[in-house]
Design an enzyme around this catalytic site. Structure first.
Site, PDB file in Angstrom:
ATOM      1  N   CYS A  17      -2.050 -30.663 -15.655  1.00  0.00           N
ATOM      2  CA  CYS A  17      -3.141 -31.028 -16.564  1.00  0.00           C
ATOM      3  C   CYS A  17      -4.475 -30.605 -15.966  1.00  0.00           C
ATOM      4  CB  CYS A  17      -3.152 -32.535 -16.834  1.00  0.00           C
ATOM      5  SG  CYS A  17      -3.560 -33.516 -15.371  1.00  0.00           S
ATOM      6  N   CYS A  20      -5.311 -32.013 -12.543  1.00  0.00           N
ATOM      7  CA  CYS A  20      -4.697 -31.283 -11.418  1.00  0.00           C
ATOM      8  C   CYS A  20      -5.602 -30.131 -10.997  1.00  0.00           C
ATOM      9  CB  CYS A  20      -3.342 -30.716 -11.820  1.00  0.00           C
ATOM     10  SG  CYS A  20      -2.113 -31.935 -12.272  1.00  0.00           S
ATOM     11  N   ASP A 442     -30.636   1.531 -25.901  1.00  0.00           N
ATOM     12  CA  ASP A 442     -31.185   2.761 -25.342  1.00  0.00           C
ATOM     13  C   ASP A 442     -30.818   3.890 -26.312  1.00  0.00           C
ATOM     14  OD1 ASP A 442     -32.309   4.406 -23.167  1.00  0.00           O
ATOM     15  OD2 ASP A 442     -30.272   5.196 -23.074  1.00  0.00           O
ATOM     16  N   ASP A 642     -26.056   3.397 -21.038  1.00  0.00           N
ATOM     17  CA  ASP A 642     -24.944   4.149 -20.460  1.00  0.00           C
ATOM     18  C   ASP A 642     -25.281   4.861 -19.165  1.00  0.00           C
ATOM     19  OD1 ASP A 642     -26.624   6.108 -21.538  1.00  0.00           O
ATOM     20  OD2 ASP A 642     -24.943   7.460 -21.924  1.00  0.00           O
ATOM     21  N   ASP A 646     -30.281   2.888 -16.753  1.00  0.00           N
ATOM     22  CA  ASP A 646     -30.181   1.686 -17.586  1.00  0.00           C
ATOM     23  C   ASP A 646     -29.734   0.468 -16.785  1.00  0.00           C
ATOM     24  OD1 ASP A 646     -30.843   3.091 -19.927  1.00  0.00           O
ATOM     25  OD2 ASP A 646     -28.774   3.720 -20.219  1.00  0.00           O
TER      26      ASP A 646
END
Length: 757
Positions: A17, A20, A442, A642, A646
């Site tokens: 559970c 635990c 961008d 990308d 960036d």
């Protein structure tokens, strides 16, 4: 300088559970040198960041053992697929064992229940004396306790030794109390009669509760295996063998584990690509849907990269291996999905805090319930009422649903994201995506393709495009300039003859010249033609100015000393960008564009895709400042980029999304990686996160409401007013149902479709 940390993942055994998981996490966090520990109940994994100079792997394992749980050992040299297969085998064996325990308990409970009912018909007692019946019931109940339910008692005792309490503690105390009371009334019934009490037994309660809880655990285990279906499908994609080309030219099939860096591999039509590499010869169309989610095959030729587990469709090719094992793209995706499934969303902090104190609190409530009923109920019924309500409180309060609410939804959604080409680094990124109200894009490589392409061909009077293109392509094939590549790509896509140029010469900063079919061909800027004495007609000048106002680069063409035409070259907008921007806006998100280009070019691109606000002439070092500017306006910003330049902006943003075709640096700085260079991936990521957080909130609501309402009812608050009391058997059934309902709700995320988002 901060000390370097190491991350280790441990497979935990014995957790039943959320409490635990909280106990293991607390024990790991207290270990010297541990910076952060996250224990995921749903995946049964612990992810630990620690300082190697202060802590060791052995110390971490010792902390888990001290908390009362076990470690499933991992062989370091095994692959993710082998590791997953081994864990699956162990879980399958555990499931079969659980099934046997359940059927034994269920079969005996089905006998015990009707025999217990005989007490309701006093006439039957003349046939079967009560003491004899009690001993029969005891004999039938003992196998349920000692075989079917023994792990609950071992786990509870283990937790007691380590000063922790969990779901098994509640079950063990509840069913144990009912059994011990029944045992006492069976062995010494006269003692109870002397004190004015009927020697009633509750063997049916003990046996039925254990059977129902085991049934709930079986359903829970089955549902849990479904949450990791996406991970298994990813691991199953890997090729099992590779066809190597030996130095002597022979081709041999070898197991994938024997492939090494630098090997030359042959891939035939219909075969899977064995591992990552670069094509050396041949060409084909490769289905990369497992990486990108894109259904259309990608054309591949010499020099192009290929990735392991992708499917070769049409042609045959040879490639040189560049990555193997854990370094391949598939292995990195699996690792990222594993990390995300093991991470913890901020929304779970409330559930964590509750789980940490939940079991001790429930035990206290159960004891108070027993004391109050024993003192306030009528003498003749006080002990049965006190005992029944005590057991019901313990059973109904098991916090399984609370522990499963968040991690199961995250497991399903991160796997679903990977299926659709959206790699989510961690649960925090998933939750941040839900909060985003502004997306900053961008321009270059994100909205646009990031590479120049011919957009316009304007022939001079007396010329046709079909005549010009073969001539200029012959010249540009010998140039290394990016604009030359764009011209060649465009020309080769047209039905034009292939010509050869001689005497090629590059004119630095101006263009190129060569002889084609005995004619001098010039291609370059206006200055190149001016210096060659070539005059442009007024019509060509007008067309050139028009292209320039559209933010295009103009290439001027001359053949045999006469102006022959113009080419317009620009970084073109991706086909899907405008539609993706519209979808984001429909989700109530403002889309902002950022570019280093001049305001005129920025305005042109923004208008093309429907963006109203944009930043132009932004230097690479100023991109992060633009993110801060939007954040200062109170916006939750997702940055999509990308390139290396960036990365600072991706890190500064509340959420960074990196295009998969971008650089490793950009992807490292981002919380989400889009495997496809398509802005629709941003829409998918945000829509998936919204659906996931909605599901988590529903799960937490069900779990909290269940316990908030269930515990008082089990304690008997309705009995004085309506005469209603919750049977411990019904409490056990409700507890199992709550866990299964949360898991089922999470599994609804498997039906998520980007098309519907």
């Amino acid at each position: 300088m901060e000390p370097q940390t190491k991350t280790e993942t441990l497979d935990i055994e014995g957790m039943t559970c959320a409490s635990c998981a909280a106990s293991v996490q607390k024990s790991l966090s207290r270990t010297p040198g541990v910076q952060r520990a996250v224990v995921n109940f749903a995946t049964e994994k612990a992810t630990v960041d620690y300082i190697p100079s202060q802590a060791t792997s052995a110390m971490l394992k010792d902390a888990v053992v001290k908390a009362g749980f076990g470690i499933m050992e991992r062989a370091p040299e095994t692959s993710a697929a082998e590791r997953s297969a081994e864990i699956d085998r162990q879980k399958a064996a555990a499931y079969q064992k659980l099934k046997r325990r359940f059927w034994v308990a269920a079969a005996l409970a089905l006998l015990i229940m009707p025999l217990s009912m005989l007490m309701l018909w006093p006439g039957m007692m003349t046939w079967i004396p009560m003491p004899v019946l009690n001993y029969v019931l005891l004999g039938l109940t003992l196998p349920v306790l000692l075989y079917s339910g023994r792990e609950f008692y071992f786990s509870a005792w283990n937790g007691f030794k380590h000063r922790s309490a969990n779901m098994d503690t509640l079950i063990a105390v509840g069913t144990g109390a009912a059994f011990l009371y029944s045992l006492a009334t069976t062995l010494i019934p006269n003692f109870f009669r002397q004190h004015g009490l009927m020697p009633e037994v509750y063997y049916d309660t003990t046996a039925t509760i254990i059977a129902l809880i085991l049934l709930g655990k079986m359903l829970e285990m089955r549902a849990k295996t479904q949450t990791s279906a996406a991970m298994k499908s990813l691991l199953g994609l890997q090729a099992k063998t590779a066809r190597l080309v030996r130095p002597d030219g022979r081709e041999v099939d070898v197991p994938i584990e024997q492939v090494q860096l630098g090997d030359l591999v042959v891939v035939r039509p219909g075969e899977k690509v064995a591992t990552d590499g670069l094509i050396e010869e041949g060409h084909s169309a490769v289905d990369e849907a497992m990486l990108t989610g894109e259904s259309l095959p990608v054309e591949k030729k010499a020099g192009d990269p290929v990735f392991g587990a992708t499917l070769n469709k049409t042609g045959s090719f040879r490639f040189r291996v560049t990555k193997v094992g854990t370094e391949t793209m598939l292995a990195q995706i699996v690792k990222m999905v594993e990390d995300a499934q093991g991470s913890r969303a901020p929304i779970q902090r409330l559930a964590d805090r509750v789980s940490a104190i939940f079991v001790p609190t429930v035990v206290v409530i159960a004891i108070l319930t027993f004391v109050l009923w024993f003192n306030l109920a009528p003498v003749e019924s006080r002990l049965p009422l006190a005992l029944v309500n005590f057991v019901a409180v313990l059973i109904i309060a098991c916090p399984c649903a609370l522990g499963l609410a968040t991690p199961t939804a995250i497991m399903v959604s991160t796997g679903k994201g990977a299926e659709n080409g959206v790699l989510i680094r961690n649960a925090e990124a998933l939750e941040k995506a839900y909060q985003v109200n502004t997306v900053l894009l961008d321009k270059t490589g994100t909205i646009t393709r990031g590479e120049p392409a011919v957009t316009d061909v304007v022939p001079a009077e007396g010329w046709q495009a079909a005549q010009l293109l073969p001539l200029v392509a012959a010249v540009e094939r010998q140039s290394e300039h990016p604009l030359a590549e764009a011209v060649v790509r465009y020309a080769e896509a047209q039905p034009a003859p292939l010509l050869t140029a001689t005497g090629f010469r590059a004119v630095e900063g101006k263009g190129a010249a060569a002889s084609v079919n005995g004619q001098e061909v010039l291609i370059g800027n206006a200055r190149l033609l001016e210096e060659a004495g070539v005059t442009l007609s007024p019509a060509l000048r007008q067309q050139a100015e028009k292209l320039l106002t559209q933010a295009q680069t103009v290439l001027y063409l001359a053949v045999a000393g006469q102006a022959a035409g113009l080419l317009g070259v620009a970084d073109t907008v991706r086909d899907t960008s405008a539609a993706a921007v519209q979808k984001l806006q429909a989700l109530g998100i403002e889309v902002v564009m950022m570019t280093g280009d001049n305001p005129q070019t920025a305005a042109q691109v923004a208008a093309q895709v429907g963006i109203k606000r944009y930043f132009a002439e932004v230097l690479p070092q100023d991109k992060a400042a633009k993110v801060k500017q939007l954040q200062s306006e109170g916006r939750i910003v997702a940055m999509v980029g990308d390139g290396i330049n960036d990365a600072p902006a991706l890190a500064q943003a509340d959420l960074g999304l990196a295009m998969g075709a971008g650089t490793d640096v950009a992807m490292e700085a981002a919380g989400i990686t889009l495997m496809r260079s398509d802005l629709n991936g941003v829409v998918t990521a945000i829509a998936l996160s919204r659906q996931t957080i909605r599901t988590i909130r529903q799960n937490l609501f069900f779990a909290f409401i269940y316990n908030t309402l269930g515990i008082p009812v089990a304690a008997g608050v309705l009995y004085p007013f309506f005469g209603l009391m919750l049977s411990p058997m019904l409490a056990a059934a409700a507890m199992a149902l709550s866990s299964v309902s949360v898991l089922t709700n999470s599994l609804r995320l498997r039906s998520f479709s980007p098309a519907k988002s």
